[in-house]
Enzyme design. Structure first.
Site, PDB file in Angstrom:
ATOM      1  N   GLY A 164      35.937  46.062  39.905  1.00 43.59           N
ATOM      2  CA  GLY A 164      36.501  44.843  40.487  1.00 43.59           C
ATOM      3  C   GLY A 164      37.924  45.108  40.915  1.00 43.59           C
ATOM      4  O   GLY A 164      38.761  45.436  40.106  1.00 43.59           O
ATOM      5  N   THR A 165      38.205  44.971  42.154  1.00 41.49           N
ATOM      6  CA  THR A 165      39.242  45.797  42.763  1.00 41.49           C
ATOM      7  C   THR A 165      39.958  45.084  43.869  1.00 41.49           C
ATOM      8  O   THR A 165      39.507  44.070  44.363  1.00 41.49           O
ATOM      9  CB  THR A 165      38.502  46.986  43.422  1.00 41.49           C
ATOM     10  OG1 THR A 165      37.804  47.664  42.429  1.00 41.49           O
ATOM     11  CG2 THR A 165      39.434  47.920  44.115  1.00 41.49           C
TER      12      THR A 165
END
Lengths: 240, 139
Positions: free
Chosen positions: A12-13
């Site tokens: 998750g970026t």
């Protein structure tokens, strides 16, 4: 397809790549999460595919690492056969083919960016289900949703290297401050014909924006400034 | 397998077939296997089993497809031809069978796996040599 499989590690970026006159600037945050535990707070999401071609990975860590490994393997074979460095389009096309043909099993959003002799700098966005889109700048990952407005409002064509680096830094800092699954430090690469320069911005040197202040109950709190307007009055003598 | 860039085996749709217990007429062989039951006909048992079973083949297919894309149509064809030449074994089906040439071509000549250590035969001595030879030569 969007859901992570059980026990999987999520990247998750916030990732981003911007093209400028002599090259590209790519950047990413550094957080990898397994649920709410941060498995790695100094991740390097900017992966080497070839000497002047890098990819930014978002989605499932395992899936994107597997795709990047096979992309690297394929580009090495191509270099052997062709005798020269592959183009960024070749790299992006092979990544996209793998993402599309495995789309039922994978959860991977990738941005491929780099410099090649024929087309110069280029940025290719490969979103979740496959599909290849060339853009002057691309953002991806869960944190990107919070900064689309900022990017649309700020991006100008014709920037040089320093302005582009500043743009990437500010965008990622904003995304990291609002997205729970992005954070840590900012890693950037500047890819030009002459080489690849890595930049690292630790968490305490991130650009800071409005961080908010407590507004609740302000009307009843005595403001300190009021006392200074009556400072010439001597304090009243009080009998003890 | 078809040329494909699949990295992991796809989950197979559920099937049932009589093929394994069929006699030469294509029907269920009651004399040999007993009355026909659905349990013997169900072919899909679970996605993990299929995934593990097809793993090596899928990875191999991915590498061969990449070779095809890079070097041309002849490259995987030559490799597969060499493997087939080396697997052509004129002997009868005796139980312990090792094929060093095939191991070398498949790249597993320098590794020792659990299957090499616990290498007992899966079934006993061949009960019907003629049936084994039929299967091998696909009569």
């Amino acid at each position: 397809m969007h859901r992570l499989k059980q026990g999987e590690v999520n990247l998750g970026t916030s990732i981003m790549a911007v093209q400028f006159d002599g090259g590209v600037v790519i950047g990413a945050d550094s957080r990898t999460t397994t649920g709410s535990y941060i498995a790695n707070r100094v991740t390097d999401k900017l992966t080497y595919l070839h000497d002047r071609i890098y990819c930014c990975r978002s989605g499932s860590a395992a899936d994107t690492q597997a795709i990047a490994d096979f992309g690297h393997y394929y580009l090495q074979m191509q270099t052997q056969v062709m005798g020269s460095a592959p183009s960024v389009l070749t790299a992006a096309a092979i990544m996209e083919k793998m993402c599309y043909q495995n789309k039922d099993q994978l959860s991977a959003g990738i941005i491929v960016a780099g410099w090649d002799k024929k087309a110069g700098p280029s940025v290719y966005n490969i979103p979740l289900g496959g599909g290849l889109f060339r853009q002057p700048w691309a953002i991806g990952g869960s944190g990107s949703t919070y900064v689309y407005g900022y990017c649309d409002a700020t991006y100008q064509e014709g920037w040089g290297k320093d302005e582009t680096v500043k743009f990437v830094k500010n965008t990622l800092a904003l995304a990291m401050s609002r997205d729970g699954s992005s954070g840590g430090c900012i890693r950037m690469c500047v890819i030009t014909e002459d080489g690849v320069e890595r930049k690292f911005i630790p968490g305490d040197e991130l650009p800071r924006f409005w961080e908010g202040k407590e507004v609740l109950g302000e009307a009843t709190r005595k403001p300190l400034a009021a006392l200074s307007t009556v400072s010439d009055v001597a304090p009243m003598a009080v009998e003890v | 397998m078809d040329p494909s860039l699949r990295i992991v085996p796809a989950s197979v749709p559920k099937t049932a077939s009589v093929a394994e217990t069929s006699n030469s007429l294509g029907l269920h062989d009651t004399l040999q296997y007993g009355p026909r039951t659905i349990a013997t006909e169900m072919k899909t048992e679970g996605s993990l089993k299929d995934r593990l079973y097809n793993w090596e083949e899928t990875q191999d297919n991915l590498k061969l497809t990449m070779m095809r894309n890079t070097y041309g149509l002849h490259a995987p064809m030559r490799l597969l031809m060499e493997r087939r030449i080396v697997s052509a074994n004129p002997h009868m089906t005796l139980l312990p069978q090792t094929n060093l040439q095939l191991d070398i071509l498949m790249g597993r000549d320098e590794s020792v796996e659990a299957a090499d250590v616990f290498a007992g035969p899966l079934s006993g001595p061949p009960l019907d040599i003629r049936q084994d030879m039929e299967k091998k030569h696909r009569i």
